[in-house]
Design a protein around this motif. Structure first.
Motif, PDB file in Angstrom:
ATOM      1  N   ILE A 165       0.771  -1.281   0.157  1.00 21.61           N
ATOM      2  CA  ILE A 165      -0.072   0.091   0.016  1.00 21.61           C
ATOM      3  C   ILE A 165       0.706   1.338  -0.207  1.00 21.61           C
ATOM      4  CG2 ILE A 165      -1.634   1.341   1.367  1.00 21.61           C
ATOM      5  CD1 ILE A 165      -3.117  -0.669   0.096  1.00 21.61           C
ATOM      6  N   LYS A 166       1.853   1.344   0.690  1.00 29.27           N
ATOM      7  CA  LYS A 166       2.999   2.573   0.981  1.00 29.27           C
ATOM      8  C   LYS A 166       3.408   2.838  -0.308  1.00 29.27           C
ATOM      9  CE  LYS A 166       7.191   0.697   2.985  1.00 29.27           C
ATOM     10  NZ  LYS A 166       6.645  -0.755   2.587  1.00 29.27           N
ATOM     11  N   ASP A 167       3.656   1.891  -1.343  1.00 31.68           N
ATOM     12  CA  ASP A 167       4.075   2.025  -2.630  1.00 31.68           C
ATOM     13  C   ASP A 167       3.187   2.492  -3.686  1.00 31.68           C
ATOM     14  OD1 ASP A 167       6.910   1.859  -1.612  1.00 31.68           O
ATOM     15  OD2 ASP A 167       6.564  -0.217  -1.649  1.00 31.68           O
ATOM     16  N   THR A 168       1.769   2.378  -3.494  1.00 27.54           N
ATOM     17  CA  THR A 168       0.755   2.432  -4.263  1.00 27.54           C
ATOM     18  C   THR A 168      -0.052   3.668  -4.211  1.00 27.54           C
ATOM     19  OG1 THR A 168       0.574  -0.043  -4.029  1.00 27.54           O
ATOM     20  CG2 THR A 168      -1.332   1.326  -5.220  1.00 27.54           C
ATOM     21  N   GLN A 169      -0.130   4.538  -5.120  1.00 27.81           N
ATOM     22  CA  GLN A 169      -0.973   5.836  -5.318  1.00 27.81           C
ATOM     23  C   GLN A 169      -2.448   5.442  -5.344  1.00 27.81           C
ATOM     24  OE1 GLN A 169       0.414   8.405  -8.315  1.00 27.81           O
ATOM     25  NE2 GLN A 169      -0.815  10.027  -7.559  1.00 27.81           N
ATOM     26  N   ILE A 170      -3.241   5.915  -4.525  1.00 28.49           N
ATOM     27  CA  ILE A 170      -4.606   5.681  -4.533  1.00 28.49           C
ATOM     28  C   ILE A 170      -5.614   6.776  -4.833  1.00 28.49           C
ATOM     29  CG2 ILE A 170      -6.720   4.641  -3.553  1.00 28.49           C
ATOM     30  CD1 ILE A 170      -4.947   2.525  -2.232  1.00 28.49           C
ATOM     31  N   ILE A 171      -6.126   7.242  -6.172  1.00 25.45           N
ATOM     32  CA  ILE A 171      -6.792   8.179  -6.420  1.00 25.45           C
ATOM     33  C   ILE A 171      -8.527   7.945  -6.322  1.00 25.45           C
ATOM     34  CG2 ILE A 171      -7.066   9.861  -8.155  1.00 25.45           C
ATOM     35  CD1 ILE A 171      -4.214   9.131  -8.968  1.00 25.45           C
ATOM     36  N   VAL A 172      -9.060   8.372  -5.743  1.00 24.92           N
ATOM     37  CA  VAL A 172     -10.431   8.210  -5.350  1.00 24.92           C
ATOM     38  C   VAL A 172     -11.328   9.177  -6.160  1.00 24.92           C
ATOM     39  CG1 VAL A 172     -12.517   7.797  -3.557  1.00 24.92           C
ATOM     40  CG2 VAL A 172     -10.037   7.263  -2.998  1.00 24.92           C
ATOM     41  N   MET A 173     -12.150   8.755  -7.087  1.00 22.69           N
ATOM     42  CA  MET A 173     -12.991   9.483  -7.929  1.00 22.69           C
ATOM     43  C   MET A 173     -14.478   9.744  -6.880  1.00 22.69           C
ATOM     44  SD  MET A 173     -12.337   7.955 -11.487  1.00 22.69           S
ATOM     45  CE  MET A 173     -12.167   6.202 -10.988  1.00 22.69           C
ATOM     46  N   CYS A 174     -14.672  10.882  -6.495  1.00 26.02           N
ATOM     47  CA  CYS A 174     -15.701  11.053  -5.693  1.00 26.02           C
ATOM     48  C   CYS A 174     -16.280  12.633  -5.846  1.00 26.02           C
ATOM     49  CB  CYS A 174     -15.069  11.128  -4.355  1.00 26.02           C
ATOM     50  SG  CYS A 174     -16.313  11.520  -2.986  1.00 26.02           S
ATOM     51  N   ASP A 175     -17.664  12.713  -6.158  1.00 25.91           N
ATOM     52  CA  ASP A 175     -18.274  13.957  -6.312  1.00 25.91           C
ATOM     53  C   ASP A 175     -19.078  14.228  -5.160  1.00 25.91           C
ATOM     54  OD1 ASP A 175     -16.948  15.258  -8.869  1.00 25.91           O
ATOM     55  OD2 ASP A 175     -17.697  13.524  -9.567  1.00 25.91           O
ATOM     56  N   VAL A 176     -19.253  13.519  -4.272  1.00 23.25           N
ATOM     57  CA  VAL A 176     -20.134  13.716  -2.881  1.00 23.25           C
ATOM     58  C   VAL A 176     -19.236  14.417  -2.005  1.00 23.25           C
ATOM     59  CG1 VAL A 176     -20.920  12.291  -1.122  1.00 23.25           C
ATOM     60  CG2 VAL A 176     -21.402  11.469  -3.492  1.00 23.25           C
ATOM     61  N   THR A 177     -19.883  15.715  -1.470  1.00 23.79           N
ATOM     62  CA  THR A 177     -19.071  16.318  -0.293  1.00 23.79           C
ATOM     63  C   THR A 177     -19.340  15.976   0.904  1.00 23.79           C
ATOM     64  OG1 THR A 177     -20.756  17.970  -0.763  1.00 23.79           O
ATOM     65  CG2 THR A 177     -18.643  18.206  -2.396  1.00 23.79           C
ATOM     66  N   ASN A 178     -20.421  15.054   1.291  1.00 22.92           N
ATOM     67  CA  ASN A 178     -20.703  15.092   2.727  1.00 22.92           C
ATOM     68  C   ASN A 178     -19.503  14.621   3.533  1.00 22.92           C
ATOM     69  OD1 ASN A 178     -22.817  14.052   0.678  1.00 22.92           O
ATOM     70  ND2 ASN A 178     -24.118  14.462   2.268  1.00 22.92           N
ATOM     71  N   PRO A 179     -19.607  15.175   4.973  1.00 21.92           N
ATOM     72  CA  PRO A 179     -18.651  14.925   5.863  1.00 21.92           C
ATOM     73  C   PRO A 179     -19.143  13.459   6.103  1.00 21.92           C
ATOM     74  CG  PRO A 179     -20.380  16.271   7.000  1.00 21.92           C
ATOM     75  CD  PRO A 179     -20.605  16.252   5.336  1.00 21.92           C
ATOM     76  N   LEU A 180     -18.289  12.736   7.064  1.00 24.83           N
ATOM     77  CA  LEU A 180     -18.674  11.345   7.634  1.00 24.83           C
ATOM     78  C   LEU A 180     -19.881  11.225   8.747  1.00 24.83           C
ATOM     79  CD1 LEU A 180     -17.597   8.450   7.975  1.00 24.83           C
ATOM     80  CD2 LEU A 180     -16.406   9.091   9.821  1.00 24.83           C
ATOM     81  N   CYS A 181     -20.101  12.250   9.676  1.00 25.83           N
ATOM     82  CA  CYS A 181     -20.969  12.271  10.555  1.00 25.83           C
ATOM     83  C   CYS A 181     -22.010  13.560  10.586  1.00 25.83           C
ATOM     84  CB  CYS A 181     -20.411  12.025  11.874  1.00 25.83           C
ATOM     85  SG  CYS A 181     -19.086  10.699  12.140  1.00 25.83           S
ATOM     86  N   GLY A 182     -23.005  13.400  11.417  1.00 20.92           N
ATOM     87  CA  GLY A 182     -23.888  14.554  11.657  1.00 20.92           C
ATOM     88  C   GLY A 182     -25.057  14.297  10.570  1.00 20.92           C
ATOM     89  N   LYS A 183     -25.646  15.696  10.620  1.00 26.10           N
ATOM     90  CA  LYS A 183     -27.009  15.595   9.908  1.00 26.10           C
ATOM     91  C   LYS A 183     -26.753  15.808   8.431  1.00 26.10           C
ATOM     92  CE  LYS A 183     -27.879  20.574  10.539  1.00 26.10           C
ATOM     93  NZ  LYS A 183     -26.920  20.959  11.643  1.00 26.10           N
ATOM     94  N   THR A 184     -25.543  16.017   7.891  1.00 22.00           N
ATOM     95  CA  THR A 184     -25.229  15.967   6.320  1.00 22.00           C
ATOM     96  C   THR A 184     -24.223  14.779   6.269  1.00 22.00           C
ATOM     97  OG1 THR A 184     -23.389  17.451   6.550  1.00 22.00           O
ATOM     98  CG2 THR A 184     -25.665  18.256   5.637  1.00 22.00           C
ATOM     99  N   GLY A 185     -24.057  13.903   7.212  1.00 17.31           N
ATOM    100  CA  GLY A 185     -23.203  12.954   6.875  1.00 17.31           C
ATOM    101  C   GLY A 185     -23.434  11.493   6.198  1.00 17.31           C
ATOM    102  N   ALA A 186     -22.778  10.487   6.255  1.00 17.08           N
ATOM    103  CA  ALA A 186     -23.090   9.404   5.634  1.00 17.08           C
ATOM    104  C   ALA A 186     -24.521   8.594   6.005  1.00 17.08           C
ATOM    105  CB  ALA A 186     -21.921   8.227   5.790  1.00 17.08           C
ATOM    106  N   SER A 187     -24.494   8.327   7.297  1.00 19.18           N
ATOM    107  CA  SER A 187     -25.642   7.609   7.742  1.00 19.18           C
ATOM    108  C   SER A 187     -27.089   8.399   7.517  1.00 19.18           C
ATOM    109  CB  SER A 187     -25.367   7.385   9.287  1.00 19.18           C
ATOM    110  OG  SER A 187     -24.280   6.845   9.535  1.00 19.18           O
ATOM    111  N   THR A 188     -27.144   9.692   7.832  1.00 19.49           N
ATOM    112  CA  THR A 188     -28.239  10.431   7.793  1.00 19.49           C
ATOM    113  C   THR A 188     -28.834  10.790   6.426  1.00 19.49           C
ATOM    114  OG1 THR A 188     -27.491  11.577   9.657  1.00 19.49           O
ATOM    115  CG2 THR A 188     -29.463  12.456   8.587  1.00 19.49           C
ATOM    116  N   ILE A 189     -27.982  10.836   5.680  1.00 23.41           N
ATOM    117  CA  ILE A 189     -28.272  11.310   3.914  1.00 23.41           C
ATOM    118  C   ILE A 189     -28.428   9.742   3.315  1.00 23.41           C
ATOM    119  CG2 ILE A 189     -27.669  12.561   2.022  1.00 23.41           C
ATOM    120  CD1 ILE A 189     -28.197  14.308   4.222  1.00 23.41           C
TER     121      ILE A 189
END
Length: 310
Positions: free
Chosen positions: A181-205
């Motif tokens: 993993i440390k020698d691997t470049q991981i580029i995540v394609m993501c257009d979702v801007t939600n934080p992890l927690c809270g009322k706009t987070g993963a679980s709620t939305i």
């Protein structure tokens, strides 16, 4: 000189792949003028169809492996290998359409970890990962577990990496993390801007579409907050407020925290990977399109992204 047209549509959902749209466009153009040169650049925005579009644009190959869906049922999933590296969609293993029942407290991202590990086994040092369409809300612990990270309870026993166990994590053991993993470049394609927690987070939305009721949403949100606390205690940087950390049920958070991944705009990443700017430099016209042009088309979708570059 001959007219050169770059044909660079997205797929038309549920009717045509991006490649098929290119072919249909060229048939229409040739009816009008057979001298025009058409260059096909099938496109995607980092969501569904991204692997196919990039593999076809770069003449890559598909790899199909035995792995598991979000509920640990055996399935087969595919990803692409191209000159630019591995192209993986997490939904091909951990996607919502692959599970018959929505069991949000059990669903995990192990299958995504299996795809990443297979790409490492094939010596890919760059992995592009699209993270839309998940069935999961596990904060990415299933993926991390498969790559060697262990989540331990207060008795130092290894926990099964499912959302049900998030509140019981008291320690994180990274000694067995895949060293590649440390020698691997991981580029995540993501257009979702939600934080992890809270009322706009993963679980709620996104929890409700994955089968979460009010009680589940509260439980999952608390569980993810607890995961963050343990990560911070272990000396990890807190990525929980970063845009996209809540993508794919918190997979974005885990990828940044444990795999040092970078989150990028899906369309911008795809445009770079297929060398879109090179094609546009000398062409006369770019024709784009997607299954439906509506208000969403203005935000990070293929026609908009291309028109900016063009």
């Amino acid at each position: 000189k001959d007219l050169v047209i770059v044909l660079a549509p997205d797929s038309f959902k549920e009717s045509m792949t991006a490649k098929e749209v290119c072919e249909a466009m060229e048939r229409g153009i040739r009816k009008a003028n057979s001298q025009i040169r058409c260059i096909h650049v099938p496109m995607a925005d980092g969501g569904e169809g991204t692997t196919q579009a990039i593999v076809e644009s770069l003449n890559g190959q598909y790899i199909t492996i035995d792995c598991h869906n979000a509920l640990q049922e055996p399935i087969q999933a595919s990803y692409g290998i191209t000159s630019q590296g591995a192209i993986i969609e997490m939904a091909s293993a951990s996607g919502l359409p692959l599970v018959k029942e929505k069991k949000i407290r059990e669903a995990n991202t192990k299958g995504t970890g299996e795809l990443i590990k297979d790409a490492l086994d094939r010596h890919c040092q760059k992995i592009y990962l699209g993270i839309g369409g998940s069935a999961t809300n596990d904060g990415g612990i299933g993926m991390a577990h498969h790559l060697g990270i262990r989540f331990l309870d207060k008795n130092h026993q290894v926990l099964e990496p499912i959302p049900e166990n998030l509140p019981f994590i008291e320690d994180i053991d990274t000694h067995q993390l895949d060293s590649r993993i440390k020698d691997t470049q991981i580029i995540v394609m993501c257009d979702v801007t939600n934080p992890l927690c809270g009322k706009t987070g993963a679980s709620t939305i996104y929890g409700p579409q994955k089968g979460a009721n009010e009680k589940d949403i509260q439980f999952l949100d608390q569980g993810l907050k607890h995961l963050v606390e343990i990560c911070v205690k272990k000396g990890y940087q807190d990525y929980s407020e970063e845009a996209g950390s809540g993508a794919a049920g918190g997979l974005g958070f885990s990828l940044m925290t444990f795999l040092n991944a970078k989150l990028q705009s899906g369309i911008e990443t795809v445009l770079d990977v297929v060398h879109f700017d090179e094609y546009v430099k000398d062409c006369d016209l770019v024709i784009s399109g997607e299954g439906r042009i509506d208000h969403q088309s203005m935000y990070g979708k293929v026609p908009n992204g291309e028109s900016q570059r063009a």
